[in-house]
Design a protein around this motif. Structure first.
Motif, PDB file in Angstrom:
ATOM      1  N   ASN A  56     -15.516  15.425  -7.165  1.00 30.13           N
ATOM      2  CA  ASN A  56     -14.847  14.544  -6.195  1.00 30.13           C
ATOM      3  C   ASN A  56     -13.416  15.015  -5.931  1.00 30.13           C
ATOM      4  O   ASN A  56     -12.920  14.959  -4.804  1.00 30.13           O
ATOM      5  N   PHE A  57     -12.752  15.450  -6.989  1.00 34.14           N
ATOM      6  CA  PHE A  57     -11.382  15.928  -6.871  1.00 34.14           C
ATOM      7  C   PHE A  57     -11.312  17.138  -5.936  1.00 34.14           C
ATOM      8  O   PHE A  57     -10.514  17.181  -4.990  1.00 34.14           O
ATOM      9  N   VAL A  58     -12.178  18.116  -6.164  1.00 30.80           N
ATOM     10  CA  VAL A  58     -12.206  19.323  -5.333  1.00 30.80           C
ATOM     11  C   VAL A  58     -12.518  18.958  -3.877  1.00 30.80           C
ATOM     12  O   VAL A  58     -11.886  19.479  -2.951  1.00 30.80           O
ATOM     13  N   GLN A  59     -13.466  18.066  -3.672  1.00 28.91           N
ATOM     14  CA  GLN A  59     -13.804  17.651  -2.299  1.00 28.91           C
ATOM     15  C   GLN A  59     -12.604  17.028  -1.598  1.00 28.91           C
ATOM     16  O   GLN A  59     -12.396  17.237  -0.403  1.00 28.91           O
ATOM     17  N   SER A  60     -11.811  16.261  -2.338  1.00 28.54           N
ATOM     18  CA  SER A  60     -10.644  15.620  -1.727  1.00 28.54           C
ATOM     19  C   SER A  60      -9.568  16.639  -1.345  1.00 28.54           C
ATOM     20  O   SER A  60      -8.772  16.389  -0.444  1.00 28.54           O
ATOM     21  N   LEU A  61      -9.556  17.790  -2.015  1.00 31.40           N
ATOM     22  CA  LEU A  61      -8.561  18.832  -1.725  1.00 31.40           C
ATOM     23  C   LEU A  61      -8.936  19.717  -0.538  1.00 31.40           C
ATOM     24  O   LEU A  61      -8.057  20.294   0.095  1.00 31.40           O
ATOM     25  N   ARG A  62     -10.211  19.826  -0.240  1.00 32.59           N
ATOM     26  CA  ARG A  62     -10.670  20.774   0.787  1.00 32.59           C
ATOM     27  C   ARG A  62      -9.934  20.662   2.124  1.00 32.59           C
ATOM     28  O   ARG A  62      -9.553  21.676   2.692  1.00 32.59           O
ATOM     29  N   TYR A  71       0.241  15.718  -4.493  1.00 32.88           N
ATOM     30  CA  TYR A  71      -0.986  14.914  -4.444  1.00 32.88           C
ATOM     31  C   TYR A  71      -1.060  14.036  -5.675  1.00 32.88           C
ATOM     32  O   TYR A  71      -0.790  14.499  -6.779  1.00 32.88           O
ATOM     33  N   GLY A  72      -1.451  12.789  -5.514  1.00 38.35           N
ATOM     34  CA  GLY A  72      -1.657  11.923  -6.665  1.00 38.35           C
ATOM     35  C   GLY A  72      -1.796  10.468  -6.280  1.00 38.35           C
ATOM     36  O   GLY A  72      -2.238  10.129  -5.178  1.00 38.35           O
ATOM     37  N   TYR A  73      -1.409   9.616  -7.207  1.00 40.14           N
ATOM     38  CA  TYR A  73      -1.493   8.162  -7.078  1.00 40.14           C
ATOM     39  C   TYR A  73      -0.073   7.626  -7.017  1.00 40.14           C
ATOM     40  O   TYR A  73       0.685   7.738  -7.973  1.00 40.14           O
ATOM     41  N   VAL A  74       0.302   7.077  -5.865  1.00 39.14           N
ATOM     42  CA  VAL A  74       1.678   6.643  -5.651  1.00 39.14           C
ATOM     43  C   VAL A  74       2.042   5.462  -6.547  1.00 39.14           C
ATOM     44  O   VAL A  74       1.281   4.507  -6.680  1.00 39.14           O
ATOM     45  N   ILE A  75       3.204   5.556  -7.137  1.00 42.11           N
ATOM     46  CA  ILE A  75       3.803   4.484  -7.944  1.00 42.11           C
ATOM     47  C   ILE A  75       4.997   3.961  -7.154  1.00 42.11           C
ATOM     48  O   ILE A  75       5.705   4.758  -6.544  1.00 42.11           O
ATOM     49  N   PRO A  76       5.273   2.668  -7.177  1.00 41.11           N
ATOM     50  CA  PRO A  76       4.617   1.591  -7.898  1.00 41.11           C
ATOM     51  C   PRO A  76       3.269   1.216  -7.264  1.00 41.11           C
ATOM     52  O   PRO A  76       2.976   1.590  -6.135  1.00 41.11           O
ATOM     53  N   CYS A  77       2.485   0.448  -8.020  1.00 40.19           N
ATOM     54  CA  CYS A  77       1.113   0.129  -7.615  1.00 40.19           C
ATOM     55  C   CYS A  77       0.992  -0.420  -6.194  1.00 40.19           C
ATOM     56  O   CYS A  77       0.098  -0.004  -5.468  1.00 40.19           O
ATOM     57  N   PRO A  78       1.855  -1.339  -5.751  1.00 42.74           N
ATOM     58  CA  PRO A  78       1.675  -1.876  -4.389  1.00 42.74           C
ATOM     59  C   PRO A  78       1.988  -0.869  -3.281  1.00 42.74           C
ATOM     60  O   PRO A  78       1.578  -1.051  -2.153  1.00 42.74           O
ATOM     61  N   SER A  79       2.685   0.204  -3.578  1.00 42.13           N
ATOM     62  CA  SER A  79       3.101   1.163  -2.550  1.00 42.13           C
ATOM     63  C   SER A  79       1.931   2.034  -2.112  1.00 42.13           C
ATOM     64  O   SER A  79       1.114   2.451  -2.920  1.00 42.13           O
ATOM     65  N   MET A  80       1.903   2.320  -0.840  1.00 42.60           N
ATOM     66  CA  MET A  80       0.924   3.271  -0.316  1.00 42.60           C
ATOM     67  C   MET A  80       1.627   4.472   0.319  1.00 42.60           C
ATOM     68  O   MET A  80       0.979   5.379   0.816  1.00 42.60           O
ATOM     69  N   ASP A  81       2.945   4.487   0.292  1.00 44.05           N
ATOM     70  CA  ASP A  81       3.727   5.522   0.986  1.00 44.05           C
ATOM     71  C   ASP A  81       4.205   6.597   0.014  1.00 44.05           C
ATOM     72  O   ASP A  81       5.159   6.395  -0.734  1.00 44.05           O
ATOM     73  N   PRO A  82       3.574   7.772   0.018  1.00 49.07           N
ATOM     74  CA  PRO A  82       3.972   8.830  -0.916  1.00 49.07           C
ATOM     75  C   PRO A  82       5.325   9.455  -0.608  1.00 49.07           C
ATOM     76  O   PRO A  82       5.837  10.226  -1.401  1.00 49.07           O
ATOM     77  N   PHE A  83       5.915   9.116   0.529  1.00 49.22           N
ATOM     78  CA  PHE A  83       7.218   9.674   0.878  1.00 49.22           C
ATOM     79  C   PHE A  83       8.374   8.807   0.393  1.00 49.22           C
ATOM     80  O   PHE A  83       9.519   9.236   0.409  1.00 49.22           O
TER      81      PHE A  83
END
Length: 195
Positions: A56-62, A71-83
């Motif tokens: 699944n990880f490789v597929q997400s990178l393609r 690439y990853g899981y944005v912190i804090p939990c409620p945030s969806m903005d990686p910038f």
């Protein structure tokens, strides 16, 4: 030793005192003699209590870029903005050009201490790096118990499950994804068998 795929860093084991810098900054020299450039498109740092589903990880990178990527899981939990924020230490990935920048830049060298995932994000912010960012939330998440804003139930589209702090959580997760189904018993390991 058999597969020549383990790196032992020349540093004291630590969580928030520069180990992450040592890891990333060591890689360009370690792989400088490779036939191809870059030796790897991506490099990942992950916690040992994280289970990664590689397919699944490789597929997400393609579909993603191979340069200037974070690439990853944005912190804090409620945030969806990686910038705005940074990627969780459960596991984050960067492209090879960022690894080389970490080795060459004075920004990481002068800012080593603190929560490693937050510090890493600050390096990229201060160095104006990672113009391509991918938030893998909610395919990456914390184990569902205890429930928090960072958790949800296990599901098939999972890339990574974090906070597998005990044997029961590992067993439940591996059973859910059918990782242990069909393994033959061995004296070399012990897995409780549910029959």
């Amino acid at each position: 030793m058999r597969y020549d795929d383990i790196i032992i860093l020349n540093c004291q084991e630590n969580m928030n005192k520069g180990k992450t810098y040592t890891y990333f900054s060591s890689l360009p020299e370690m792989f400088s003699d490779q036939l191809y450039y870059p030796p790897y498109h991506y490099v990942m740092k992950t916690d040992d209590d994280t289970y990664i589903r590689l397919e699944n990880f490789v597929q997400s990178l393609r579909p993603l870029p191979r340069e200037d990527l974070y690439y990853g899981y944005v912190i804090p939990c409620p945030s969806m903005d990686p910038f705005v924020h940074y990627m969780s230490g459960m596991g984050y990935l960067v492209s090879w050009d960022i690894v080389e920048w970490i080795k060459q830049s004075d920004i990481p060298k002068t800012h080593l201490e603190g929560p490693e995932d937050k510090v890493f994000g600050e390096w990229l912010r201060d160095g104006h790096r990672a113009r391509h960012r991918y938030n893998a939330k909610w395919s990456m998440y914390n184990y569902p118990e205890p429930p928090t804003r960072c958790t949800h139930e296990l599901w098939p589209d999972t890339i990574a499950v974090h906070l597998l702090k005990n044997q029961e959580k590992w067993i439940h997760t591996l059973n859910y994804f059918n990782v242990t189904r069909g393994l033959k018993p061995s004296k070399l390991y012990h897995i409780p068998w549910d029959n």
